[in-house]
Design a protein around this motif. Sequence first.
Motif, PDB file in Angstrom:
ATOM      1  N   GLU A 104      29.862 -86.051   0.047  1.00  0.00           N
ATOM      2  CA  GLU A 104      29.699 -85.147   1.188  1.00  0.00           C
ATOM      3  C   GLU A 104      30.052 -85.844   2.495  1.00  0.00           C
ATOM      4  OE1 GLU A 104      26.223 -82.427   3.308  1.00  0.00           O
ATOM      5  OE2 GLU A 104      25.930 -83.176   1.265  1.00  0.00           O
ATOM      6  N   SER A 135      33.284 -85.014   4.854  1.00  0.00           N
ATOM      7  CA  SER A 135      33.025 -84.643   6.239  1.00  0.00           C
ATOM      8  C   SER A 135      33.885 -85.476   7.181  1.00  0.00           C
ATOM      9  CB  SER A 135      31.544 -84.840   6.559  1.00  0.00           C
ATOM     10  OG  SER A 135      31.285 -84.582   7.919  1.00  0.00           O
ATOM     11  N   SER A 136      34.036 -86.758   6.877  1.00  0.00           N
ATOM     12  CA  SER A 136      34.825 -87.643   7.736  1.00  0.00           C
ATOM     13  C   SER A 136      36.311 -87.333   7.668  1.00  0.00           C
ATOM     14  CB  SER A 136      34.580 -89.103   7.336  1.00  0.00           C
ATOM     15  OG  SER A 136      33.225 -89.460   7.527  1.00  0.00           O
ATOM     16  N   ASP A 157      37.725 -84.593   6.641  1.00  0.00           N
ATOM     17  CA  ASP A 157      38.004 -83.230   7.100  1.00  0.00           C
ATOM     18  C   ASP A 157      38.105 -83.158   8.619  1.00  0.00           C
ATOM     19  OD1 ASP A 157      38.100 -82.283   4.534  1.00  0.00           O
ATOM     20  OD2 ASP A 157      36.089 -81.409   4.545  1.00  0.00           O
ATOM     21  N   ARG A 158      37.504 -84.102   9.298  1.00  0.00           N
ATOM     22  CA  ARG A 158      37.600 -84.155  10.768  1.00  0.00           C
ATOM     23  C   ARG A 158      38.826 -84.933  11.229  1.00  0.00           C
ATOM     24  NH1 ARG A 158      31.982 -85.409  10.488  1.00  0.00           N
ATOM     25  NH2 ARG A 158      32.448 -87.551  11.095  1.00  0.00           N
TER      26      ARG A 158
END
Length: 452
Positions: free
Chosen positions: A173, A177-178, A180-181
Amino acid sequence: MPDSLEQETVSAQEAPEFAAAQFVRWFREVAPYVHAFRGKTFVVAFGGELVQANVLNTLVQDLSLLSALGIKLVLVHGSRPQVNEQLRLKGFSQQFDRGRSPMDADALECAKEAAGEIRLDIEAAFSQGLPNTPMSHAQIRVISGNFVTARPTGIIDGVDYKHTGQVRKIDVEALRSSIDRGSIVLLSPLGFSPTGEAFNLAMEELATSVATALRAEKLIFLTESPGVISEDGSVDTELARLDADALLASGSVDSDTAFYLQFASRAVKRGVTRAHLIPFSMDGVVLLEIFTHDGVGTMVVEDTLDDLRPATIDDVGAILQLIEPLEQDGTLVPRGRAVIERDVENFTVLEHDGVIYGCATLHDFPKDQMAEMGCLIVHPEWQGTGEGEILLRHMESRARGHGAKRLFVLTTRTSHWFIKRGFVQGGVADLPKEKQAHYNRSRNSLIFIKRL
């Protein structure tokens, strides 16, 4: 001067125009790969040997380009030679090779130092922004952290492996998250237990675990090896996983290549779409492997990517791109989109990695037990390696399956190719009656027939 040499000669006056045409052609040809891989996750793994060889900066430039094209990146670095150098400088006799070895507290401190130094070098390389370089205007965030939970290897056959560990869990996760940014995640070969202990990890195992956990599109190992070498001395550019396992079992692969090949096979078996072994000594090797048809290293897949399949309506645009140049030079009769759409179910396409680069069509004449093959086309970039024969054999098989006893083609420019493959010249009277009625005598196409 022979025609082949004459065609390749470019005058000084023509050189700029030639170079521009080559650039435009290349840029258009890589577009399908850009579309296919945008938003996909690549795990790129390399050992400390790459850093030692002073190719880190060029690798970072190419990875920055991938990031700019929308590819999500996780980098996993090794540090084995740097750890050995730290041990030597501090007077310790222990040296590490590939594979799992016990690591005591002193060696672990050397591993921490080496990993920290390499991580800083990588972060500094991604921070470059000099004008007139590939890093100009690049604003890339590199994130490192405790994404990996490790466990001790423990005692095996009476040997205590101490601070050598194995991957217990990946924080998927947080990783997603990293990336995807838009950040690039950088992982060092260290993991931490819930009790706060640090363990040294094998870079190859860590990269495989991360790629598997993320269901990555690609796991790319940059190695000292050129890849799997075939019997003829060339690089085997594509291996089905079962074939890779058979090679490993046979012991016919050199030890360096076999070491990485086992992890590539394991990753594909666990759900990674493709795993690659490519040589870091080749300039631009990542770009060449990703954006050229055959690549330059060895790619392992669950099954081979070259795929003959029936065409669908979604393939009409790609078929038109293959056909139009031959229509323009008179090799083929102009058909138009409407005709292709109407007859698309008669087409077979040859696809590689999502890119259609060959096609052929089959039209049955059941009353005469004959079939016509047309539009046998392979993109010029991929001619000469047997794709045309693959299409021909497939169409022959299709025709036989439909009950045809003979296969015929009409051609104006490729008669020798068909003669070499068992076709015999015929006449209009040898065609099915229905085809005779529509034969275009103004084109004066030659007729070749093959018994099936």
